[in-house]
Scaffold this motif. Structure first.
Motif, PDB file in Angstrom:
ATOM      1  N   UNK A 212       0.830  -1.206   0.000  1.00 11.64           N
ATOM      2  CA  UNK A 212       0.000   0.000   0.000  1.00 11.64           C
ATOM      3  C   UNK A 212       0.865   1.257   0.000  1.00 11.64           C
ATOM      4  N   UNK A 213       1.982   1.226   0.729  1.00 10.61           N
ATOM      5  CA  UNK A 213       2.878   2.387   0.754  1.00 10.61           C
ATOM      6  C   UNK A 213       3.485   2.631  -0.627  1.00 10.61           C
ATOM      7  N   UNK A 214       3.882   1.558  -1.307  1.00 13.41           N
ATOM      8  CA  UNK A 214       4.426   1.719  -2.662  1.00 13.41           C
ATOM      9  C   UNK A 214       3.376   2.273  -3.612  1.00 13.41           C
ATOM     10  N   UNK A 215       2.107   1.883  -3.398  1.00 12.85           N
ATOM     11  CA  UNK A 215       1.044   2.427  -4.233  1.00 12.85           C
ATOM     12  C   UNK A 215       0.896   3.926  -4.095  1.00 12.85           C
TER      13      UNK A 215
ATOM     14  N   UNK B 232       3.513   5.791  -3.754  1.00 19.70           N
ATOM     15  CA  UNK B 232       4.808   6.353  -4.130  1.00 19.70           C
ATOM     16  C   UNK B 232       5.760   6.465  -2.960  1.00 19.70           C
ATOM     17  N   UNK B 233       5.395   5.871  -1.819  1.00 18.78           N
ATOM     18  CA  UNK B 233       6.251   5.933  -0.643  1.00 18.78           C
ATOM     19  C   UNK B 233       6.867   4.583  -0.332  1.00 18.78           C
TER      20      UNK B 233
ATOM     21  N   UNK C  50       5.345  10.560  -0.064  1.00 17.05           N
ATOM     22  CA  UNK C  50       5.856  11.765  -0.737  1.00 17.05           C
ATOM     23  C   UNK C  50       4.821  12.877  -0.692  1.00 17.05           C
ATOM     24  N   UNK C  51       5.322  14.108  -0.573  1.00 10.25           N
ATOM     25  CA  UNK C  51       4.436  15.252  -0.494  1.00 10.25           C
ATOM     26  C   UNK C  51       4.011  15.720  -1.891  1.00 10.25           C
ATOM     27  N   UNK C  52       4.892  15.561  -2.860  1.00  4.18           N
ATOM     28  CA  UNK C  52       4.561  15.925  -4.230  1.00  4.18           C
ATOM     29  C   UNK C  52       4.313  17.406  -4.370  1.00  4.18           C
TER      30      UNK C  52
END
Length: 460
Positions: A430-433, A435-436, A455-457
């Protein structure tokens, strides 16, 4: 043509052969000039024999001898005496003297190139050794116009011959390269395309047939790669079928265990001492089995849905997680605390982030309760330059080294007895989903600390 291997080989062959011929041309033209001058010296010596036989010759005969020799005068040195044997009027002053007796290759090449560059007709003096030791030296004067013309004709013949040799050699090499290299390479490419169309078909795996060692090594390496890929695809297919079967079994087993769980609730109400003593163990066993089935079903999905990102308050989400976990603590001495600023908002999928934090807190709670010792679980959150960091720490027994080796791998990273090892794998996915990533803080000596980094993006 230039984009093909054989075409480039053809062009390079022509260029390299021409370059080799140019390197041969320079000493060749110098050698031609030397032979040309020596030929004139030889003819001049032969012409002078008429005068040596008769001290007086006719002026017309002398002119004819000089004309045939291609010189204006002949000087022959015999017995240290320098003697003008034949002479005729010269069209101008002597421009330069060339001594061929001890001239080296560098000097001959330099003089030949200078003669080709100089287009003006010059009168030159040439000195050489007489043939058959007929004297100490022979010296003639001559014009350079015919010499330069002969050198140019000779050079053009060499260049034309070089061009023909280059084209013939390059053509032969072109067809040889196509036959020995390009055709086998195209065969390998065709086989790769054929294999890519159906990689599960073992009959399409390449069989090394090349006679060239390097190509055969490439075919052997490709054969090994295709065999491994075909085997991996077959194994993946079998695992997919097995996963589908496990999912169906887990689904049905979960329903059966849920019904059994309802009966155990009634068994717990029995007044029989033996039943009261055995009921909790039965309840715990069934509960673990239900959790295992649910975790297997959750992980067995093809993929997690893409997160629906929204801005929301992190503190409220963490409190909801902790409130749900407090109901499961029971009488155990375990405290839950939150250290998330009330104004901190994050951009994520609320449902998926709830699952991530809940999984980590549940794992920590089960580890502490299983140890039988009091403990504390704390959830904190902060924002930094790179994004948001959610930190879940506990004072439990920590992770054994074996669990750290396969921490985020499903069915391998389980720590709790009876656990499936799916919780951390789900959180990491879920974290990779988002982007983290999910990280274990290995600098902590007591307890366990996990960090969820998002990530804040563009919402900085």
């Amino acid at each position: 043509m230039l984009n093909s291997l054989s075409g480039r080989f053809l062009v390079l062959t022509v260029l390299f052969v021409m370059l080799a011929e140019v390197l041969i041309f320079v000493p060749s033209i110098a050698r031609f000039r030397e032979d040309y001058l020596l030929g004139h010296l030889e003819r001049a010596q032969i012409a002078s024999l008429a005068l040596l036989a008769d001290d007086m010759i006719d002026a017309d005969l002398e002119e004819e001898l000089l004309l045939n020799a291609g010189v204006f005068n002949v000087v022959l040195r015999r017995d240290e005496a320098r003697q003008l044997v034949l002479s005729a009027p010269m069209p101008g002053q002597v421009h330069k003297t060339f001594d061929l007796r001890n001239a080296g290759a560098a000097v001959l090449i330099r003089d030949a190139m200078a003669r080709l560059i100089d287009t003006e007709p010059r009168v030159i003096r040439v000195i050489g050794n007489p043939l058959r030791d007929a004297g100490l030296l022979i010296e003639v004067t001559m014009l350079t116009a015919e010499l330069r013309t002969a050198m140019i004709d000779y050079g053009l013949r060499i260049l034309w011959l070089s061009a023909v040799i280059s084209v013939v050699t390059a053509t032969l090499l072109f067809f040889a390269v196509r036959r020995l290299l390009v055709k086998p390479i195209k065969g390998v490419v065709h086989q790769m395309q054929r294999y890519a169309a159906a990689p599960e078909d073992a009959h399409r795996i390449i069989t090394p047939t090349a006679s060239v060692r390097e190509l055969r090594e490439a075919e052997t390496a490709l054969q090994s790669l295709e065999q491994q890929l075909t085997q991996a695809l077959k194994q993946k297919e079998r695992l997919a079928q097995l996963g589908g079967a496990v999912a169906r079994v887990s689904h049905d087993l979960r329903n059966i265990l849920t019904s059994a769980q309802l009966f155990t609730d009634r068994i717990e109400m029995s007044e029989d001492p033996s039943v009261k003593r055995m009921a909790p163990k039965l309840v715990n066993s069934i509960t673990r089995a239900v959790n295992l089935c649910e975790s297997t079903l959750a992980f067995g999905k093809a993929e997690e849905p893409a997160p629906s990102l929204t801005l929301f308050n992190l503190s409220q989400l963490v409190e909801d997680v902790l409130d749900a976990e407090r109901l499961a603590i029971g009488d155990h001495d375990l405290s839950l605390s939150s250290d998330v600023p009330a104004s901190l908002t994050v951009r994520a999928d609320p449902e998926q982030l709830y699952r991530m934090v809940s999984n980590l807190v549940r794992n920590a709670r089960q580890a502490i309760v299983g140890s039988g010792k009091p403990g504390e679980i704390s959830v904190s959150g902060r924002a930094d330059d790179n994004g948001w960091v959610i930190r879940v720490s506990d004072t439990g027994p920590g992770l054994p080294s074996k669990a750290k080796e396969h921490l985020f791998q499903p069915f391998q990273g389980g720590v709790r007895k009876g656990g499936a090892g799916l919780g951390l794998a789900i959180v990491a996915e879920l974290a990779r989903g988002h982007g983290g990533l999910l990280m274990l803080d290995e600098d902590v000596t007591e307890g366990t600390v996990f960090e969820i980094r998002l990530p804040m993006g563009s919402v900085a």
